[in-house]
Design a protein around this motif. Structure first.
Motif, PDB file in Angstrom:
ATOM      1  N   GLY A 232     -10.576 -25.320 -18.070  1.00  0.00           N
ATOM      2  CA  GLY A 232     -10.423 -25.636 -16.649  1.00  0.00           C
ATOM      3  C   GLY A 232     -10.492 -27.128 -16.385  1.00  0.00           C
ATOM      4  N   ASP A 233     -11.438 -27.802 -17.062  1.00  0.00           N
ATOM      5  CA  ASP A 233     -11.563 -29.260 -16.913  1.00  0.00           C
ATOM      6  C   ASP A 233     -10.281 -29.963 -17.361  1.00  0.00           C
ATOM      7  N   GLY A 234      -9.761 -29.539 -18.517  1.00  0.00           N
ATOM      8  CA  GLY A 234      -8.544 -30.152 -19.033  1.00  0.00           C
ATOM      9  C   GLY A 234      -7.367 -29.920 -18.102  1.00  0.00           C
ATOM     10  N   PHE A 235      -7.257 -28.707 -17.592  1.00  0.00           N
ATOM     11  CA  PHE A 235      -6.159 -28.344 -16.679  1.00  0.00           C
ATOM     12  C   PHE A 235      -6.214 -29.183 -15.404  1.00  0.00           C
ATOM     13  N   ASN A 236      -7.427 -29.420 -14.904  1.00  0.00           N
ATOM     14  CA  ASN A 236      -7.569 -30.137 -13.636  1.00  0.00           C
ATOM     15  C   ASN A 236      -7.404 -31.648 -13.768  1.00  0.00           C
ATOM     16  N   ILE A 237      -7.653 -32.188 -14.959  1.00  0.00           N
ATOM     17  CA  ILE A 237      -7.596 -33.650 -15.084  1.00  0.00           C
ATOM     18  C   ILE A 237      -6.192 -34.148 -15.452  1.00  0.00           C
ATOM     19  N   VAL A 238      -5.286 -33.237 -15.821  1.00  0.00           N
ATOM     20  CA  VAL A 238      -3.902 -33.669 -16.043  1.00  0.00           C
ATOM     21  C   VAL A 238      -3.107 -33.503 -14.754  1.00  0.00           C
ATOM     22  N   GLY A 239      -2.071 -34.315 -14.614  1.00  0.00           N
ATOM     23  CA  GLY A 239      -1.227 -34.256 -13.431  1.00  0.00           C
ATOM     24  C   GLY A 239       0.020 -33.435 -13.669  1.00  0.00           C
ATOM     25  N   LYS A 240       1.058 -33.693 -12.882  1.00  0.00           N
ATOM     26  CA  LYS A 240       2.311 -32.961 -13.008  1.00  0.00           C
ATOM     27  C   LYS A 240       2.910 -33.157 -14.397  1.00  0.00           C
ATOM     28  N   ALA A 241       3.390 -32.059 -14.967  1.00  0.00           N
ATOM     29  CA  ALA A 241       3.952 -32.034 -16.328  1.00  0.00           C
ATOM     30  C   ALA A 241       2.921 -32.419 -17.386  1.00  0.00           C
ATOM     31  N   GLY A 242       1.641 -32.348 -17.018  1.00  0.00           N
ATOM     32  CA  GLY A 242       0.583 -32.687 -17.969  1.00  0.00           C
ATOM     33  C   GLY A 242       0.457 -31.640 -19.061  1.00  0.00           C
ATOM     34  N   ILE A 243       0.070 -32.104 -20.246  1.00  0.00           N
ATOM     35  CA  ILE A 243      -0.082 -31.218 -21.407  1.00  0.00           C
ATOM     36  C   ILE A 243      -1.562 -31.090 -21.741  1.00  0.00           C
ATOM     37  N   VAL A 244      -2.044 -29.851 -21.815  1.00  0.00           N
ATOM     38  CA  VAL A 244      -3.428 -29.583 -22.220  1.00  0.00           C
ATOM     39  C   VAL A 244      -3.383 -29.005 -23.637  1.00  0.00           C
ATOM     40  N   VAL A 245      -4.015 -29.687 -24.575  1.00  0.00           N
ATOM     41  CA  VAL A 245      -3.973 -29.288 -25.980  1.00  0.00           C
ATOM     42  C   VAL A 245      -5.271 -28.574 -26.350  1.00  0.00           C
ATOM     43  N   LEU A 246      -5.135 -27.342 -26.833  1.00  0.00           N
ATOM     44  CA  LEU A 246      -6.286 -26.550 -27.262  1.00  0.00           C
ATOM     45  C   LEU A 246      -6.396 -26.669 -28.778  1.00  0.00           C
TER      46      LEU A 246
END
Length: 370
Positions: free
Chosen positions: A269-283
């Motif tokens: 959730g933290d990663g998802f919220n701190i990226v902007g439009k077209a942001g990539i969250v890497v797990l």
């Protein structure tokens, strides 16, 4: 032959050091004399039962050493070659290797079973056949492993540093360079500055990120991140958010790379919220196989075109990327010496993991005695 090895019999119980029997290498296999092994968090996942593996198992999946003997049909290496082990084997011919995705080679199917291709267990002990973590079992003086798990390296390289490029360094580096597709000028957030996260920081910096924000509750790890390429460091994502907003004019981060000890829904959730439009969250971090740790607002994901990407071995191709990363090390662009906190003997492996879990180590190395 006989060899001293670190074995896990039951999740949650101390790792035991004992003598086990090793059979001769068969077709496609090699006998390696391990010189060094890296203490990586994934071994803790096996020892603690976060990842359910076939036990007993010889732990250790980062290793470097010398090839002593080869079996029939081995073409990749010869006796005397100095090698770094790849924690994911690469056969070179399966669908995934053939299209440049060696990190998901089909031979990786037995990583948690510990058998070599063909279902063979070359290690036996007092309770029968033992698995080898990631087909390697580097917490052993010697190992019989498949040629698809070794990469020959330059003779001039110090193997006590190069050992880290068998897992942790490419996993972190590639999480930034390959999976997050970090570009010059990007803003990147790395959550969790351990053996993986510190190399995601290095990878993001080398890729040209303008802002690299390291997040870790431990001050020594934040300091090390700032030393090795981070531009800012915070104890939590919450504390970092305002700075990311200010640095980007409200656009937020281009990518967030998640490398904590255990991946939680809060991390995602933290990663998802701190990226902007077209942001990539890497797990990149792991948890139990059946742990549900992704619960996100799908509509926001769609409207903002955000992406979640799983990353294994940093999406690296070990036959190419292990020598490439070691070349960057030789050129002084990637730091390995600086991320090694201390060394241990094989019989100190439990202490090594205690230090890792207590945040004392960025990276620990087992030095084998023969």
């Amino acid at each position: 032959m006989k060899t001293q090895a670190a074995v896990v019999y039951e999740p949650g119980k101390p790792i035991e050091i004992e003598e086990v029997e090793l059979s001769k290498p068969q077709a496609g296999e090699v006998l390696i004399r391990y010189l060094y092994a890296g203490l990586c968090h994934s071994d803790v996942h096996i020892a603690h039962g976060d990842l359910e593996a076939r036990l007993p198992m010889v732990l250790g999946h980062e290793g470097a050493g010398v090839i002593e003997e080869i079996g029939p049909g081995v073409t990749r290496v010869k006796p005397g070659d100095r090698v770094v082990c790849s924690f994911i084997p690469n056969c070179g011919v399966c669908r995934y290797c053939a299209n440049g995705q060696q990190s998901i080679c089909d031979l990786g199917a037995t990583l948690l079973e510990g058998s070599l291709p063909g279902g063979r267990f070359p290690i036996t002990g007092r309770t029968g056949e033992y698995g080898a973590m990631c087909l390697l079992g580097t917490f052993s003086q010697y190992g019989v492993i498949h040629q698809s798990s070794v990469v020959k390296v330059d003779d001039s390289l110090p193997l006590d540093k190069a050992v880290l490029v068998g897992c942790g360094v490419p996993t972190g580096f590639g999480s930034a360079v390959n999976t997050a597709e970090v570009k010059p000028g990007d803003t990147v957030v790395v959550v969790g500055i351990g053996g993986i996260g510190i190399n995601a920081v290095q990878g993001a910096a080398i890729a040209g990120a303008k802002h690299v924000i390291a997040v870790d509750p431990l001050e020594p790890k934040r300091s090390k991140a700032l030393e090795l390429g981070a531009t800012h460091a915070f104890a939590s994502v919450g504390e970092a958010t305002e700075t990311v907003w200010a640095l980007t004019g409200g656009q937020m981060a281009d990518s967030a790379i998640l490398t904590p000890g255990l991946l939680s829904s809060e991390n995602v959730g933290d990663g998802f919220n701190i990226v902007g439009k077209a942001g990539i969250v890497v797990l990149t971090a792991l948890n139990k196989l059946d742990e549900i740790n992704i619960q996100l607002p799908g509509t926001i994901m769609t409207l903002f075109r955000k992406q979640l990407r799983g990353s294994l071995f940093g999406d690296c191709n070990p036959t190419v990327d292990i020598p490439r990363i070691l070349g960057l090390y030789q050129d002084g662009k990637i730091k390995l010496d600086e991320i090694i906190t201390r060394t241990y003997r094989l019989d100190e492996v439990n202490q090594g993991y205690e230090d890792l879990l207590n945040g004392k180590n960025l990276r620990g190395i087992v030095v084998h005695e023969h």
